[in-house]
Write an enzyme that holds these catalytic residues in place. Structure first.
Site, mmCIF file in Angstrom:
data_model
loop_
_atom_site.group_PDB
_atom_site.id
_atom_site.type_symbol
_atom_site.label_atom_id
_atom_site.label_comp_id
_atom_site.label_asym_id
_atom_site.label_seq_id
_atom_site.Cartn_x
_atom_site.Cartn_y
_atom_site.Cartn_z
ATOM 1 N N GLY A 209 -100.638 69.912 -23.548
ATOM 2 C CA GLY A 209 -102.383 70.100 -22.992
ATOM 3 C C GLY A 209 -102.861 68.734 -23.338
ATOM 4 N N ALA A 210 -102.815 68.157 -24.732
ATOM 5 C CA ALA A 210 -103.585 67.137 -25.036
ATOM 6 C C ALA A 210 -103.220 65.940 -24.168
ATOM 7 C CB ALA A 210 -103.224 66.834 -26.565
ATOM 8 N N ASN B 293 -90.903 70.323 -12.847
ATOM 9 C CA ASN B 293 -89.790 69.317 -12.822
ATOM 10 C C ASN B 293 -88.328 70.111 -12.223
ATOM 11 O OD1 ASN B 293 -88.304 70.606 -14.996
ATOM 12 N ND2 ASN B 293 -88.972 69.230 -16.281
ATOM 13 N N GLY C 146 -88.180 63.380 -11.044
ATOM 14 C CA GLY C 146 -87.780 62.030 -11.641
ATOM 15 C C GLY C 146 -87.930 60.789 -11.186
ATOM 16 N N GLY D 200 -94.316 63.177 -17.540
ATOM 17 C CA GLY D 200 -94.393 64.298 -16.756
ATOM 18 C C GLY D 200 -96.089 64.767 -16.830
ATOM 19 N N ASP D 201 -96.593 64.873 -17.843
ATOM 20 C CA ASP D 201 -97.887 65.036 -18.283
ATOM 21 C C ASP D 201 -98.899 64.021 -17.570
ATOM 22 O OD1 ASP D 201 -96.941 67.162 -19.975
ATOM 23 O OD2 ASP D 201 -96.737 65.687 -21.629
ATOM 24 N N ALA E 5 -96.504 55.487 -17.032
ATOM 25 C CA ALA E 5 -96.477 56.107 -18.461
ATOM 26 C C ALA E 5 -94.951 55.838 -19.206
ATOM 27 C CB ALA E 5 -96.710 57.541 -18.386
ATOM 28 N N GLY F 59 -94.111 56.352 -26.712
ATOM 29 C CA GLY F 59 -95.049 57.422 -26.876
ATOM 30 C C GLY F 59 -95.550 58.126 -25.941
ATOM 31 N N SER G 85 -98.943 55.808 -24.191
ATOM 32 C CA SER G 85 -98.384 55.089 -22.707
ATOM 33 C C SER G 85 -99.122 55.546 -21.491
ATOM 34 C CB SER G 85 -96.978 55.743 -22.512
ATOM 35 O OG SER G 85 -96.830 57.067 -22.270
#
Ligand code: RIB
Length: 289
Positions: free
Chosen positions: A44-45, A181, A204, A234-235, A265, A270, A274
């Site tokens: 979420g963050a 994914n 990917g 992915g986030d 990213a 991290g 990133s």
């Protein structure tokens, strides 16, 4: 849309404790020689920060514990002006922690101890009202909470079905956009395409594809990069997709933008550390104007 999109993210907040190793351990194996680092994380963050860094106004709703991990987990959200008035500090829980191993190819293994994220519920979300163009959720909250959100939220709802878990079909049916994914797509199978919404599947390094009513409607390719750390890619894709989709309304363009953001990213260690800004995404898109 001329003004920045306004996005509500309801989701997890973690501190990521990361060991960088040459190779990921197999079950029962001990791998030594790791290099330790702490980064802010949580799906979420991460998605909130990704959208914010790409120009959206973002409000995050979730829970943390009253501990030192909380400050580290919220640091980049705070410095990037993500609205955190909806993040509750709970006295009876620890801030969520993810234990992550990352190998030389940038691949990871993640184990999450959800802590306060497991206590996000209708009560802690009592003040989540506001004017938003879209709401973004993931599955790092309790299933009952996701069901509550699907039942009560109005407006555009995008659910990232990560990590995959059994959820009622009505949640899938309610979502306007579902993002998965390849592992999550295999987990949900036909259940996914029972939904009338837009289905976005990431592939990917091969990019991403969009389906509606079971038919492919658009495809995006990823720029070729050499990944350092895929955690949070992915986030970043999800945050970037929703920003671009709200800004332009074109699924194909939003896919291309999100693929470039996700690739960007992977170039820094991290999750939140990133996440690219607009210039970095534009550079990978080959559009530096
Ligand atoms: O998607 C990556 C995230 O998953 C990490 O930041 C970790 O906290 C877990 O939630």
């Amino acid at each position: 849309m001329k003004r920045p999109p306004r996005i509500r993210v309801i989701g997890s907040i973690n501190l990521d404790i990361v060991a960088r190793v040459h190779a990921l351990p197999r079950p029962g194996e001990t791998v030594s020689g790791g290099v330790l680092a702490h980064y802010p994380g949580g799906k979420g963050a991460n998605q909130a920060l990704a959208a914010r860094k790409l120009g959206a106004e973002v409000a995050l709703f979730g829970c943390v514990g009253n501990d030192s991990a909380r400050d580290q987990a919220l640091a980049l959200l705070t410095s990037n002006q993500v609205d955190l008035h909806g993040v509750k500090v709970l006295e009876n829980a620890a801030t969520g922690v993810a234990l992550i191993a990352v190998d030389d190819q940038g691949e990871n293994q993640i184990v999450v101890a959800p802590g306060a994220n497991a206590l996000v519920c209708a009560t802690t979300l009592a003040d989540m009202t506001g004017e938003f163009d879209a709401t973004l959720c993931q599955l790092e909250l309790p299933v009952e909470t996701i069901l509550y959100l699907a039942d009560t939220l109005t407006g555009l709802l995008c659910i990232n079905l990560a990590p995959a878990k059994v959820i009622p079909q009505e949640v899938l049916n309610r979502a306007d956009i579902l993002v998965v994914n390849e592992i999550e797509a295999a987990f949900y199978g036909d259940q996914l395409h029972g939904s009338k919404g837009l289905i976005i599947q990431t592939l990917g390094a091969a990019g991403a594809v969009a389906f509606q009513n079971g038919k492919e409607i658009a495809r995006g390719t990823s720029p070729v990069v050499t990944p350092i750390d895929t955690t949070g890619a992915g986030d970043t894709f999800v945050g970037a997709f929703i920003v671009a989709f709200l800004s332009e309304g074109s699924v194909a363009n939003a896919l291309a933008y999100a693929c470039a953001a996700g690739a960007a990213a992977t170039l820094t260690a991290g999750a939140q550390t990133s996440m690219p800004n607009r210039d970095q995404v534009a550079a990978l898109l080959g559009n530096t104007a």
